[in-house]
Design a protein around this motif. Structure first.
Motif, PDB file in Angstrom:
ATOM      1  N   SER A 146     -11.583  -2.922   5.166  1.00  0.00           N
ATOM      2  CA  SER A 146     -12.324  -3.471   4.022  1.00  0.00           C
ATOM      3  C   SER A 146     -11.703  -4.504   3.156  1.00  0.00           C
ATOM      4  O   SER A 146     -12.452  -4.995   2.442  1.00  0.00           O
TER       5      SER A 146
ATOM      6  N   ILE B 232     -15.912   0.752  -1.482  1.00  0.00           N
ATOM      7  CA  ILE B 232     -15.450   1.770  -0.330  1.00  0.00           C
ATOM      8  C   ILE B 232     -16.976   2.631  -0.245  1.00  0.00           C
ATOM      9  O   ILE B 232     -17.235   2.912   0.958  1.00  0.00           O
TER      10      ILE B 232
ATOM     11  N   TYR C 230       0.892  -1.172  -0.039  1.00  0.00           N
ATOM     12  CA  TYR C 230      -0.030   0.236  -0.030  1.00  0.00           C
ATOM     13  C   TYR C 230       0.898   1.283  -0.067  1.00  0.00           C
ATOM     14  O   TYR C 230       0.853   2.358  -0.666  1.00  0.00           O
TER      15      TYR C 230
ATOM     16  N   CYS D 299     -10.193  -8.859  -1.976  1.00  0.00           N
ATOM     17  CA  CYS D 299     -10.353  -7.345  -2.178  1.00  0.00           C
ATOM     18  C   CYS D 299     -11.889  -7.368  -2.938  1.00  0.00           C
ATOM     19  O   CYS D 299     -12.214  -6.165  -2.990  1.00  0.00           O
TER      20      CYS D 299
ATOM     21  N   LEU E 251      -9.049   5.356  -6.181  1.00  0.00           N
ATOM     22  CA  LEU E 251      -8.823   3.739  -6.318  1.00  0.00           C
ATOM     23  C   LEU E 251      -9.502   3.564  -7.565  1.00  0.00           C
ATOM     24  O   LEU E 251     -10.209   4.344  -8.165  1.00  0.00           O
TER      25      LEU E 251
ATOM     26  N   LYS F 157      -6.494   3.053   6.130  1.00  0.00           N
ATOM     27  CA  LYS F 157      -7.899   3.494   5.866  1.00  0.00           C
ATOM     28  C   LYS F 157      -8.624   2.566   5.138  1.00  0.00           C
ATOM     29  O   LYS F 157      -9.902   2.489   5.271  1.00  0.00           O
ATOM     30  N   TYR F 158      -8.092   1.620   4.389  1.00  0.00           N
ATOM     31  CA  TYR F 158      -8.627   0.645   3.614  1.00  0.00           C
ATOM     32  C   TYR F 158      -8.498  -0.755   4.176  1.00  0.00           C
ATOM     33  O   TYR F 158      -8.919  -1.537   3.801  1.00  0.00           O
TER      34      TYR F 158
ATOM     35  N   ARG G 267      -5.741   0.204  -2.886  1.00  0.00           N
ATOM     36  CA  ARG G 267      -6.441  -0.725  -1.944  1.00  0.00           C
ATOM     37  C   ARG G 267      -6.138  -2.231  -2.320  1.00  0.00           C
ATOM     38  O   ARG G 267      -5.747  -3.003  -1.784  1.00  0.00           O
TER      39      ARG G 267
ATOM     40  N   CYS H  12     -12.627  -0.975  -6.452  1.00  0.00           N
ATOM     41  CA  CYS H  12     -12.499  -0.716  -5.042  1.00  0.00           C
ATOM     42  C   CYS H  12     -13.480   0.423  -4.540  1.00  0.00           C
ATOM     43  O   CYS H  12     -13.790   0.668  -3.428  1.00  0.00           O
TER      44      CYS H  12
END
Length: 919
Positions: free
Chosen positions: A42, A914, A27, A741, A906, A38-39, A894, A910
């Motif tokens: 998810s 999100i 990342y 993902c 993104l 922050k991802y 992500r 993704c």
């Protein structure tokens, strides 16, 4: 974050190394302006409470916890395939080893014990050993009803009574008789021994002697030498047996030379051994050559008695060593005895149970030990006949319990007439399968040769810890008294008074009024037999006690049992029910140390299985490998070799294999974590998913075949290879993007999860026969196993439609191209786009994975792990032409798969995920 993440996200050649930070590092590398944390929430990472490693006391505790729901390898492999298996553990409780162990601490005081006292101490020792062994077997997860009622024991009354009844049946059939024949005799144990109770000492040294025996009657072929001293030269490693010499044996088809020494003495010797003989006794001048058959009619003077004795043919005579002429003592050799029978020779045994000459051997020999001073005394006594002596190192039979040399001597013993059973036994073996398949030919040949060569089977032993041979004798004549009615009386007495009654009750009580009346004798004229049954008869008759129909699907034991239990079971079964007691045999190897030496307490090279599973006092030096490691070592090494090394290196290797499998199972369990979803999802399967199911289907069939053929070592190899390559390196690695993902409600992700569930179900069951603890531990952590149902209480069938060769053809063609891409790529392949030119045949196959000529979202992109692929068909090329180019954009922060639409943004997939999460 899951400790199993790295196996999927890490681009590493070490399939079993784990890097929990790999995803976050990528990342960061994607964009300096993006905070990847922050991802994290998810990402659908694997989650499971299944531990990545268990060691030390936790390993031992887990083994104990899992104990109540476990089975054994062979039996478990049948049960998990839906077969019903009835396994009854049994203990051979009689025999000299137990009797000796029970008495060893008593030393000299044991000499004063009565027969019953000896039996009581032996029984106490046996029962204690059974209790200890049963606990160990249970701790290894071996399936059985371990209560006493679920096992059999050869020293229990019911088992002994069955033996007595089977013995009398054999006696009535004329297959058992008492005779005066040579047997292996252990002076140190003071009992007869079977071939299977011997071990051969390759370093044994005997004083061998070359003896000349003067002919008093020349055969017709040598009448021209009348008036000259003519000697037969014979060579022996047991000079002590010359006292019982009755003949000289020759080989009928061998050429013999009559050679003259410097003193005009003539010696008969095999022509091809003349040079070696001259090295021992000096120059010999060849005079006459004859064949063995031309020695017929010749006679010589026995060296001890001076009596005239014959030359006889002997099929066992060879010219591999010695002189080509063999001295025959029918009372001290198996082959000698048979030659004696064929030629009506006397059978003399002048040696007592201690291995010393009896008074009949002469006043100058009586009391001398034949293996020591007795042999020297004979050579001194016939000094004029001895032309050469030397120390000779050779293989010699030893008592496997006392580690002392044995002798062969004739004595009154009980025998089974194997000659009457051989042909039927050999015929029955034609229908018996022998495993493992890799050793079946040699194993089958070993058993058939053993049966063919066995002249007779001595089933009597001169001890007290065993089953008494149910016969009485007349004191004055030694004639035998036994019949079925009296045998049943004895069985009744044993049920009423216990097995020791044979030694405790007075003779009139044993015989009974009815028998005494029929014989018209007084009890004082009778005596009870002092022999017990051979322990191989003890165990060999087990089929008649344990098996309801007298036939087992499988007999499983070590390779030494081709001369023991396998053979004794076969012969007793042929004698009593006319068929083999088994449909198949499985023979495993022997544990040895890293130098190939047999495990021995005296050598100090024993590795204690309990120490392997539970560890030593210092767990850092002697770690607790656990039951599964021991079982993996057994399965991996115990079936394909006769000598199976037990070394720290191999045990560590087995532990590493188990640990690798554990880590893969941890990932699979984690991938099944049930993330909450509002609506049911219909799985959508990619070609790769269907390919994996195809592979799984054939893997399952292969494993089933290997278990059916008892090829456990190959099962271990196939399991490791399939898990490491097909499951981990291929499938799990390639579905990482879908699994982590995609959204929770993705049908594509659901397809991958569904396949992982099938992988876990099949792998766990394929592994369970060998690694029951790991398999059960995995099953207890399965998200669907909410009620903690044991693995063996669940069923799983593989549908036939998993077998899809057309799917396999597509994926395997694509994987060939992927291998070429991997060789060319110098950076992360997700950062590359490819133009791939194929011949029309390849193109038509691979297009199944990519419907359009160019794509960024096709299954082919997932398989090749490329951001974009363009396919071109072109005639005239054989191999794929691949052009790789870096993509112009950065990858999504992500998923690190799709290019971002613009810096800091993104990818569309993704962004959609999100967006839904934020709402």
């Amino acid at each position: 974050m899951s400790a199993g993440l790295g196996v999927i996200l890490g681009q590493t050649k070490n399939l079993f190394s784990y890097n929990t930070k790999s995803l976050l590092l990528r990342y960061v590398q994607t964009s300096e302006n993006v905070n990847p944390k922050k991802y994290t929430a998810s990402i659908l990472l694997p989650q499971t409470k299944f531990p990545s490693r268990i060691s030390g006391k936790k390993r031992v505790d887990m083994d104990k916890y899992l104990l109540e729901i476990l089975k054994d390898i062979t039996i478990r492999s049948k049960i998990i395939r839906g077969q019903r298996v009835h396994f009854i553990p049994g203990w051979d409780c009689h025999g000299l080893p137990i009797e000796m162990k029970a008495l060893i601490s008593l030393k000299e005081s044991a000499m004063n014990l009565t027969s019953v006292e000896i039996r009581q101490k032996a029984q106490k020792y046996a029962n204690e050993a059974i209790s200890q062994q049963r606990d160990v077997f249970m701790s290894w997860g071996i399936m059985a009803d371990w209560k006493e009622s679920g096992c059999y024991f050869t020293h229990h009354t019911s088992y002994v009574i069955n033996q007595l009844r089977q013995f009398i049946t054999l006696y009535e059939k004329g297959l058992v008789n008492r005779d005066f024949k040579p047997v292996y005799w252990s002076p140190s144990s003071r009992t007869a021994l079977a071939e299977s109770e011997l071990e051969y000492n390759e370093q044994h040294v005997s004083k061998s002697a070359t003896i000349r025996l003067l002919l008093d009657v020349l055969p017709p072929a040598l009448v021209s030498l009348k008036g000259h001293p003519v000697y037969a030269l014979t060579w022996t490693t047991t000079p002590w047996t010359l006292v019982a010499n009755e003949a000289i044996a020759f080989a009928e088809d061998v050429k013999y030379c009559v050679a003259e020494d410097s003193e005009m003495n003539f010696y008969i010797v095999a022509e091809n051994l003349l040079n070696k003989i001259q090295e021992k006794i000096g120059i010999l001048k060849p005079s006459i050559t004859i064949t063995g058959t031309e020695l017929r009619g010749g006679r010589y003077l026995q060296p001890i008695t001076g009596l005239s004795s014959p030359f006889v043919p002997g099929s066992h005579v060879t010219t591999a060593k010695g002189t080509g002429l063999v001295h025959i003592a029918p009372g001290h050799g198996m082959d000698d005895f048979l030659i004696g029978l064929a030629n009506k020779l006397p059978v003399l045994s002048l040696v007592d149970e201690n291995g010393c000459y009896t008074a009949d051997a002469g006043p100058d020999l009586v009391g001398l030990n034949v293996l020591n001073e007795g042999g020297e005394a004979i050579l001194n006594k016939i000094q004029s006949n001895v032309v050469h002596t030397e120390n000779y190192q050779h293989s010699y039979p030893y008592d496997w319990r006392t580690k002392e040399p044995v002798i062969v001597k004739a004595s009154k013993q009980w025998f089974i007439n194997t000659s009457a059973l051989k042909q039927q036994a050999l015929d029955s073996l034609q229908n018996v399968s022998v495993y493992p398949v890799c050793n079946s030919a040699s194993s089958t040949n070993s058993l058939t040769q053993q049966v063919k060569m066995r002249p007779y089977w001595c089933i009597s032993r001169q001890r007290v810890w065993g089953t008494p041979i149910p016969v009485l004798y007349y004191r004055d004549t030694g004639d035998i008294i036994t019949n079925r009615d009296w045998n049943e009386r004895l069985c009744h007495l044993m049920q009423k008074y216990g097995l020791d009654c044979w030694w405790e009750l007075p003779i009139e009580k044993l015989a009974g009024k009815k028998l005494l009346r029929e014989l018209e004798v007084d009890a004082s004229e009778l005596e009870r037999g002092q022999d017990i049954l051979d322990i191989w008869f003890d165990s060999g008759i087990s089929w008649s006690t344990v098996l309801p129909d007298g036939k087992a699907d499988l007999y499983l034991e070590g390779i030494d049992q081709f001369t023991g239990w396998f053979q004794s079971s076969l012969l007793t079964s042929i004698a009593l029910q006319g068929a083999a007691p088994y449909k198949s045999l499985f023979a495993h190897g022997f544990a040895v140390d890293d130098k190939g030496h047999k495990m021995s307490k005296s050598l100090g090279n024993v590795i204690d299985p309990e120490e392997v599973t539970q560890g030593g006092e210092d767990l850092k030096k002697k770690p607790a490998y656990g039951v599964d490691t021991l079982r993996w070592w057994v399965a991996s090494h115990g079936t394909q070799h006769s000598l199976v090394p037990v070394t720290e290196k191999l045990l560590k290797g087995s532990a590493e294999s188990v640990q690798k499998l554990r880590l893969i199972f941890r990932f699979l369990l984690g991938a099944l974590h049930p993330y909450p979803c509002d609506t049911p999802i219909e799985p959508e399967y990619h070609y790769l998913d269907k390919y994996l199911l195809h592979q799984l289907y054939h893997y399952d069939k292969r494993i089933e075949t290997l278990y059916s053929n008892y090829e456990y070592h190959n099962a271990c190899r196939v399991i490791i290879h399939f898990v490491a390559n097909t499951v981990s390196a291929l499938y799990c690695h390639l579905i990482k993007d879908r699994l982590y993902c995609n959204s929770i409600n993705s049908s594509h992700r659901a397809g991958a999860v569904d396949v992982i569930s099938e992988i876990l179900a099949v792998l766990t069951r394929s592994l369970a026969p060998i690694l029951p603890h790991l398999a059960e531990e995995v099953w207890l952590h399965h998200p669907d196993n909410l009620a903690s149902v044991p693995l063996f209480h669940s069923a799983h069938n593989l549908p036939k439609d998993w077998d899809q060769p057309s799917i396999a053809k597509v994926i395997e063609n694509a994987l060939d191209i992927k291998a070429a891409i991997t060789k060319l790529a110098t950076i992360n392949t997700w950062e590359l786009a490819a133009t791939i030119t194929l011949n029309p045949a390849q193109y038509s196959i691979v297009m199944a994975l990519q419907q359009d000529e160019s794509s960024t979202t096709s299954q082919l992109c997932e398989l090749f792990q490329l951001s974009a692929i363009t396919l071109i068909a072109k005639d005239g090329i054989e191999d794929a032409v691949i052009d790789l180019k870096p993509i112009e954009k950065s990858l999504c922060a992500r998923c690190y798969r799709y290019p971002e639409p613009q810096p800091g943004k993104l990818c569309a997939r993704c962004d959609d995920i999100i967006s839904h999460l934020s709402t």
